[in-house]
Each structure stands twice: as structure tokens, then as C-alpha cells.
Design an enzyme around this catalytic site. Structure first.
Site, PDB file in Angstrom:
ATOM      1  N   ASP A  54      29.654  -8.915  66.080  1.00 54.73           N
ATOM      2  CA  ASP A  54      30.754  -8.627  65.176  1.00 54.73           C
ATOM      3  C   ASP A  54      31.967  -9.402  65.698  1.00 54.73           C
ATOM      4  O   ASP A  54      32.087  -9.659  66.891  1.00 54.73           O
ATOM      5  CB  ASP A  54      31.030  -7.118  65.194  1.00 54.73           C
ATOM      6  CG  ASP A  54      32.289  -6.763  64.423  1.00 54.73           C
ATOM      7  OD1 ASP A  54      32.386  -7.159  63.261  1.00 54.73           O
ATOM      8  OD2 ASP A  54      33.173  -6.123  65.006  1.00 54.73           O
ATOM      9  N   ASP A  84      30.301  -0.926  61.893  1.00 56.29           N
ATOM     10  CA  ASP A  84      29.149  -1.570  62.536  1.00 56.29           C
ATOM     11  C   ASP A  84      27.992  -0.592  62.775  1.00 56.29           C
ATOM     12  O   ASP A  84      26.890  -1.028  63.109  1.00 56.29           O
ATOM     13  CB  ASP A  84      29.562  -2.161  63.895  1.00 56.29           C
ATOM     14  CG  ASP A  84      30.623  -3.237  63.761  1.00 56.29           C
ATOM     15  OD1 ASP A  84      30.502  -4.058  62.838  1.00 56.29           O
ATOM     16  OD2 ASP A  84      31.579  -3.235  64.561  1.00 56.29           O
ATOM     17  N   CYS A 138      36.301  49.326  80.947  1.00 58.35           N
ATOM     18  CA  CYS A 138      35.298  50.388  81.103  1.00 58.35           C
ATOM     19  C   CYS A 138      33.903  49.791  81.136  1.00 58.35           C
ATOM     20  O   CYS A 138      33.732  48.576  81.001  1.00 58.35           O
ATOM     21  CB  CYS A 138      35.404  51.391  79.944  1.00 58.35           C
ATOM     22  SG  CYS A 138      35.035  50.652  78.345  1.00 58.35           S
ATOM     23  N   CYS A 178      32.775  47.519  78.314  1.00 62.16           N
ATOM     24  CA  CYS A 178      33.195  46.107  78.396  1.00 62.16           C
ATOM     25  C   CYS A 178      32.159  45.299  79.183  1.00 62.16           C
ATOM     26  O   CYS A 178      31.736  44.214  78.765  1.00 62.16           O
ATOM     27  CB  CYS A 178      34.555  45.990  79.085  1.00 62.16           C
ATOM     28  SG  CYS A 178      35.912  46.796  78.221  1.00 62.16           S
TER      29      CYS A 178
END
Length: 802
Positions: free
Chosen positions: A499, A701, A83, A86
Site C-alpha cells: 500500500d 487495507d 456480612c 456479602c
């Protein structure tokens, strides 16, 4: 406080002064923390407190300053409405979505039309909002107005203007050439010399073709500033209106007795538009990297919904869809293989040309290519969440950001135009009063030449075009700079901290050594593999995989016991198996004296050695190690050749760390560092006056990556590491570190070249024009060439080979 970032595409800027004005205006708004406007990209990046301000406020401010914001307009098919209530609910919900300018929902045709800022909100966000409201939405491709289309339209409009302007200006240029004594032999139609005919040709060029300069000048002056449009409008207007005045005076007189400058204004406008046309096309080429990346995406996907196989646009795929991918097709989304196996070409992500074998449970990524097997993939990431979309986002942000070196150019551009106007007026006065007293046309020529030759465009384009080209080219080689400032600062790095695990090494332990009598090797490895299969320890998995790779079939054991810190014990077919440390062997009365020398040698090489005993008798030894990446040694050598100090930092023990460092050529090692201590070690190095780049891949790290002057995250590592870093090395290859530094040096060199020539051009051109040594039309040509030359110089970065 909730900090957000918005990226708005801006229309209507004509030079760096425009970008500078918008930037200043945005910074004055409450809640705006930072604002950058990139003239070359025509894009603004705004960081703001969403509790104090919003995107609509930014749009209004930009419009108040005389510019406009590019938006996209899409239509969506809405399902589930029953409707008008909505439709009203969906409309209200969409209009509340930040970044949406206007949303209308039509119940009768079950369609929503949404206009929004594509850099703030996407079609996926619109669909998710509708779904959250309890309805369904699917993007309609028809009627789509792309944010890219306006640039093409702008170029087409400039082309049309240039052609019309050229046609109208040619008779004026012809007439001007005919005035010189050395060109007297050139035939000039008499009508071309008529002042009224010249007025007829020049007027549309001045006010219709050149109307954009008047509009730009009005906007600038209305906001109490000046830009290139002001210079062009003043210069051409002076020539046009003086000629108009002379034309009116000539009524009833001989045309040959008056001096007209219609050709000056018309040719200037024609040349400036030609320069703008070249500039626009060149700027389009400078963002080729983004276009190439976007072009990698699949356009459609084959999905199964309600048991039916459908081929749908990529935008309509949702998380959880099962996607079918045939051999030779692009994988459309990021997802997990639920059925099938294949070799996947991931070169566009990793740079590795060798396809990667994938089986059930493995992750695959959008835009990679399925080489030889049929796959069923469950979509886990779509749209903006895919790996490719994230790469595109990083490149766009880098191209749109502002390098510190650009601040100088912005400050110069901000005061440039008023100074030029003052010089032009002074030149007019000096010529009219002292050098050539009373000669108004001559003094006017000098004023026009100064106004026209001094354009801040080249200065404004010098930095952003180089940043765009440099970061775009780097992205093609798998180096993603997160911002222009990082691209600039990287060239200052003199110390690289690596690393170990996952950076220098592969980060995955593998079976490296099997020391056993040859005739017993197969049998012993079967026992060890069958026993270790029961263990969850990472080293056990490496052993099992290594034994399987040798083609040995494993069996089930009758008993299994993991002895924490020591190893394992198992029974298989009545045979007692022990695999583990010296302590495990001693406690089970196994004589291992003959093996201790070999074991110590393996451990000194950074390997984890494990002793094997069968029925309380020593039978052999196996070793596991995190292997060094094939490229690490050459990459570290390359960094040293560039004059960089290379340091390896790890939480591992000193023996293992020194062994790895020795193999790859690293002389300084910082070992046994806890995760929280890595950032402190970086600070110590900075305290020594070093410019530090930290390279890592893990969560541990992240603090060090954020602390370093430049953080580089290995692209095969964790998302947290990449978030904390300034640069992502997509390929996971340490050679990318050298590539990043090399591209930074090349880009900064290119920027300095551009700034030098842009400043030198004005420093030389303005005095020459003021001295009367440059005709106005030549000044216009030189001005157009300066901007184009800066862009073309920046584009040389796209041809760099690493």
C-alpha cells in the site's frame, strides 16, 4: 455459536506421543473446533463453542488422560463486605467466572483465595468481577504461586534425582568396567561384584528414581497408546528383572558365574534423566523472548489517590489513575500525558533509537522510558490491554501454535512406539532362535538397546522448538508472527504488494516547497499560515505546522472563508489573501501564467501545489506532499535482491502513484483502486500463480490483508489492519518485510534439519542396535543426546542477526 480460545499449561508430558494423545482426546469433546498441543511449550490451544463446553471440561479430560493442568493461586484483599451474605455473593460470582477452578472468601480476614487458569482469566478479571458485584479487590503479592515456578521446581527435582541416581549407579558402572579383560588392571572392591549389593543399589534407581517412567507408561497404556515412557519402562524392566532372577538363582553359588545387567537399567535411567534435565533447561532458553518482553514491564507505579501520592504494585493500577513518572523511569501503563513534556525512548516498541518528543495530550506506552521530563499521565490501558501485553500475547500465540510441517511429525510419533516394540521383540526372537540360539542374555541386550535408542522425543521437539526460537527472535526485531503456520508459509512468498500511504510513505502530508521571492518569504508565509490556521483541512494543518517549524509567528485574521474544492480566502489587516487551485485564481482574475510550468512539474512529482495571491496579484506557490519514508527505497531494493516482485497498490491517482513508485524503485503500479477493490486485485495476482504478501496500515487495507497468502500490517497503523493481518511489523519500516521472509526461511531450514536428523538418527540407530553393535547404556546416551541436539540446533536461531 460463541467461539472462544483457551490456552492451558499442561504438566506430565514426556514426549511427542503424549502431546498427540491429548490433542486427539480434546478433539473428541463436543464443542471443540480445534485443538493444538505443543510439547516443547507444554501448552495447549483450544478453540471451542462456549455454549457447548468450557475450560473445566478440558481440565477434566486432560486429567483423565493422565496429565495435569497448571494453575495459579492468588490472594485478594476484599473491601466493602458487611456480612456473610456479602462473602457468599462474591464467592459465587467468582466461581462462575470461566477459568476459575476454586474461589473461597473469608469474611473475618476480608480475603479471597482464588485458583484459576492464568491463560484464561487474569487477576485483573478477578478484580473487575468483584468490583462489578459492588465491592473492592486488591491483589496481595504474598503467597503467590506462579505458573512459571513449577518449571523451576521440576528442573530442581530432576537435578536431585540425577545426583542420587548417579551416586547409586557409579559402583554398578565400576563393577561393569571391571568385567572386561582389557580393564583388569582397574581395582574393583569385592562388594561391588556382589549380586545382592548390586540389587540394593539398582532397586531405588529402578523404582524410585525411575518411577516417573512407570507412571507415564501406565497412563499411556491405560489410554490405549504408547509413548517414550513405555519404551524406557520395558527396556529397563527387562534388564532389572532378568538380573533379579539371576540374583535369586545365585543364592549359595559363586557370583562370578552369573551375568547381571543391573548397571544397564541404572545407567540408562541416569542418562535419560540427565537428557531430560538438559532438555528442560534448553526448552527454558527457547522462550527467552517472552521473558525478555515481560522483563521490560515496570514493577511499580507512583499514583495519586485521594490527594495522596503512593507507590503501588503495577497490578493495582486502574484505568483513570494519574501516574507520576520521573526522568529516567519506565512508563508503567499506556496513557495520555495531562501535564509535562519529555523525550520518550520508544525503541522497545518501534526499534527507533532516537527518543520521541511528547507533550500534553500525546499518548505514551508502558515499558517505554521517560528520558528527561517529569510527566503526569492518565492511565487509559492497563494489564492485558497495554501495547506491550498485546505484543507478548501475539508472540505466545505464535510459539504455542502448530505449523503445518509439524503434522507429519505428529503422525509419525503416533505410530512410532508400537513399531519400535515390534522391532525390539523381533530382534530378540531372531537373536535367541537363529543368530545366537539359546543365549538369552545376548538376545535381551539387543531388545533393550532397540527399545532405548528409539525415542520419539527428538521428532516431537524438532518443529516446536524451532518455531519458538524463530518467532521469539523475530519479535526482538519487531516482527510479530501470529502463528506457526504464518511463520512457515512466509518463506513461500514471491510477490509483495505495498500500500502507498502510510506504508511506503509516512502517511502524513508535510510542507515540501516554498516558491517565492526571498525578500518576501517571511511576510508571505506569515499571511498564508495565519489564513490556513482557520481551516480544518489536513493539508492546511500540514502547511501551518511547516510554517511554524520555520519560526514564523502567526496572527489572527479578520475574515476567513473556506471554498470547498478550491482553497481559502481571508482578510488580515486589510490585506486580501487567496490560497488554492488554478480555478480559484481564474475566478478572482489573478494572472498565473508564469507559474503554470512550475506547478505542473511539482504535480508530476506527486505533490499538491497551491498558488498564493495577495490583493489579486500572484505572489508565489507552496507545495505539500506525503513524504517517502527514508528506509523505503533501500527496503524495496533489498526485496528485489531476494528475488521478489514488488508491486505498489493505491487509491491515489496514477500521476502521484507513478511518481512515488519511480522514487522508490517500484516498476509495477496498480493505482486508483477503491478500498473494496484491493482484495480483488490480490485475488487476480493469486490467479496468476503468485504467492502474495500484502502490506498495509489502514482500515481500507484490511480486506486485502485477509485475502493475501500472508497479510503484513504496519505496526504504526490501525488496530483493524493488525487484526486482519498474519504478521505485524512493529517498527513501521519496510525492511521488516525482508526480515520476516528471511526469518521464515531460516526457521523452515532449521525445522527441516531437525526433522532430518531426528528421522535419520532413528533410521540408523535402530538397525545398529538390532544388529547387536550398540550396548544398551550407549543406546541410552545416544537417545538423550538426540533430543538435546535438536533443541540446541533450534536455539541457533536466537543468534541470527538481521
Amino acid at each position: 455459536m460463541s467461539t472462544k480460545e483457551a490456552n492451558l499449561q499442561i504438566k506430565g508430558m514426556t514426549c511427542a506421543a503424549c502431546a498427540n494423545r491429548i490433542e486427539k482426546g480434546m478433539k473428541k469433546l463436543d464443542g471443540v473446533e480445534e485443538a493444538n498441543v505443543n510439547f516443547a511449550l507444554e501448552k495447549s490451544t483450544i478453540k471451542y463453542d462456549s455454549e457447548q463446553t468450557n475450560v473445566e471440561t478440558f481440565e477434566k479430560k486432560i486429567k483423565d488422560l493422565g496429565y495435569d493442568v497448571v494453575k495459579e493461586k492468588h490472594e485478594f484483599t476484599i473491601t466493602g463486605m458487611t456480612c456473610a451474605a456479602c462473602a457468599n455473593r462474591i464467592e459465587k460470582g467468582l466461581n462462575k467466572l470461566e477459568g476459575v477452578s476454586k474461589a473461597t472468601v473469608n469474611l473475618a480476614i476480608e480475603q479471597a483465595t482464588v485458583t484459576y487458569h492464568p491463560s484464561v482469566v487474569s487477576s485483573d478479571d478477578v478484580i473487575h468481577r468483584v468490583e462489578k458485584l459492588g465491592y473492592g479487590a486488591v491483589l496481595k503479592n504474598e503467597g503467590k504461586e506462579s505458573s512459571v515456578d513449577y518449571k523451576k521446581k521440576a528442573i530442581q527435582q530432576q537435578q536431585t534425582k540425577f545426583i542420587i541416581s548417579l551416586i547409586l549407579s557409579i559402583p554398578l558402572l565400576w563393577a561393569m568396567v571391571g568385567h572386561f579383560s582389557f580393564t583388569a588392571f582397574i581395582y574393583v572392591p569385592e562388594i561391588f561384584m556382589n549380586p545382592w549389593f548390586q540389587l540394593l543399589l539398582a532397586t531405588p534407581v529402578q523404582f524410585i528414581i525411575g518411577g516417573q517412567f512407570y507412571l507415564g507408561a501406565y497412563k499411556a497404556l491405560r489410554n490405549k497408546s504408547a509413548n517414550m515412557d513405555v519404551l524406557v519402562a520395558l527396556g529397563t524392566s527387562a534388564a532389572y528383572f532378568y538380573s533379579l532372577y539371576q540374583t535369586i538363582l545365585s543364592f549359595g553359588n559363586h557370583a562370578s558365574t552369573i551375568q547381571l545387567y543391573y548397571e544397564t537399567s541404572a545407567i540408562l535411567i541416569t542418562l535419560i534423566i540427565l537428557g531430560k534435565l538438559f532438555e528442560a533447561k534448553a526448552k527454558g532458553r527457547s522462550s527467552e523472548a517472552i521473558k525478555k518482553l515481560m522483563g521490560l514491564q515496570a514493577k511499580t507505579a507512583t499514583v495519586v489517590r485521594d490527594g495522596v501520592e503512593r507507590n503501588i504494585p503495577l497490578d493495582e493500577v486502574i484505568v483513570g489513575d494519574v501516574v507520576y513518572v520521573k526522568p529516567g523511569e519506565k512508563i508503567p501503563v499506556d496513557g495520555q500525558i495531562i501535564e509535562g513534556n519529555s523525550a520518550i525512548d520508544e525503541s522497545m516498541l518501534t526499534g527507533e533509537s532516537v527518543p520521541v518528543d511528547k507533550v500534553d495530550g500525546d499518548m505514551v506506552f508502558g515499558a517505554t522510558i521517560n528520558r528527561n521530563g517529569f510527566l503526569k499521565i492518565k492511565a487509559t490501558k492497563i494489564g492485558k490491554e497495554t501495547a506491550l501485553a498485546q505484543i507478548i500475547k501475539v508472540v505466545e500465540e505464535a510459539q504455542g501454535s502448530k505449523a503445518p510441517i509439524q503434522r507429519l511429525a505428529d503422525r509419525i510419533s503416533g505410530i512410532f512406539v508400537p513399531i519400535v516394540i515390534a522391532i525390539a521383540v523381533s530382534s530378540f526372537i531372531v537373536w535367541f532362535v537363529w543368530i545366537d540360539p539359546g543365549n538369552f542374555p545376548s538376545a535381551l541386550e539387543k531388545l533393550i538397546a532397540v527399545l532405548v535408542i528409539a525415542c520419539p522425543c527428538a521428532l516431537g521437539l524438532a518443529t516446536p522448538t524451532s518455531i519458538m526460537a524463530g518467532s521469539g527472535r523475530a519479535a526482538e526485531f519487531g516482527v510479530l508472527f501470529k502463528g506457526g503456520e504464518h511463520l512457515e508459509l512466509t518463506h513461500l512468498i514471491n510477490t509483495v504488494v505495498l500500500d502507498k500511504t502510510g506504508t511506503v510513505t509516512n502517511g502524513q502530508p508535510v510542507l515540501t516547497d516554498v516558491i517565492v521571492e526571498k525578500k518576501e518569504e517571511q511576510y508571505l508565509l506569515q499571511l498564508v499560515g495565519s489564513a490556513e490556521k482557520q481551516s480544518e483541512h489536513p493539508l492546511a494543518k500540514a502547511i501551518v505546522q511547516g510554517i511554524k517549524d520555520k519560526g514564523i509567528t502567526l496572527k489572527e485574521v479578520n475574515e476567513f472563508k473556506a471554498i470547498s474544492g478550491y482553497g481559502i480566502q481571508a482578510m488580515m489587516d486589510g490585506t486580501n489573501i487567496l490560497v488554492g487551485t488554478r480555478r480559484l485564481m481564474y475566478e478572482n482574475n489573478v494572472d498565473i501564467n508564469q507559474a503554470l510550468g512550475t506547478m505542473e512539474k511539482l504535480e508530476s512529482n506527486g505533490k499538491t501545489a497551491m498558488l498564493v495571491a495577495v490583493d489579486q496579484k500572484y505572489k508565489g506557490m507552496i507545495a505539500v506532499a506525503d513524504t517517502i519514508k527514508e528506509t523505503s527505497g533501500n527496503a524495496i531494493k533489498r526485496l528485489k535482491e531476494m528475488g521478489l516482485e514488488v508491486i505498489m497498490m493505491t487509491g491515489d491517482n496514477k500521476i502521484t502513484a507513478n511518481s512515488i513508485a519511480k522514487q522508490v524503485g517500484v516498476n509495477r503500479v496498480i493505482a486508483e483502486v477503491l478500498p473494496e477493490g484491493k482484495a480483488e486485485e490480490v485475488k487476480k495476482l493469486q490467479g496468476e500463480g503468485k504467492k502474495v504478501a500484502m502490506v498495509g496500515d489502514g482500515i481500507n487495507d484490511a480486506p486485502a490483508l485477509a485475502t493475501a497468502d500472508i497479510g503484513m500490517a504496519i505496526g504504526t497503523g490501525t488496530d483493524i489492519a493488525m487484526e486482519a493481518a498474519d504478521i505485524t511489523l512493529v517498527r513501521g519500516d519496510l525492511n521488516s518485510i525482508a526480515d520476516a521472509i528471511f526469518m521464515s526461511k531460516k526457521t523452515i531450514r532449521n525445522i527441516k534439519q531437525n526433522l532430518f536428523w531426528a528421522l535419520a538418527y532413528n533410521a540408523m540407530g535402530i538397525p545398529i542396535a538390532a544388529a547387536g553393535l550398540l550396548a544398551p547404556w550407549l543406546a541410552g546416551a545416544a537417545m538423550a543426546f538426540s533430543s538435546v541436539s535438536v533443541v540446541l540446533n533450534a536455539l541457533r536461531l536466537q543468534r541470527i542477526r538481521l
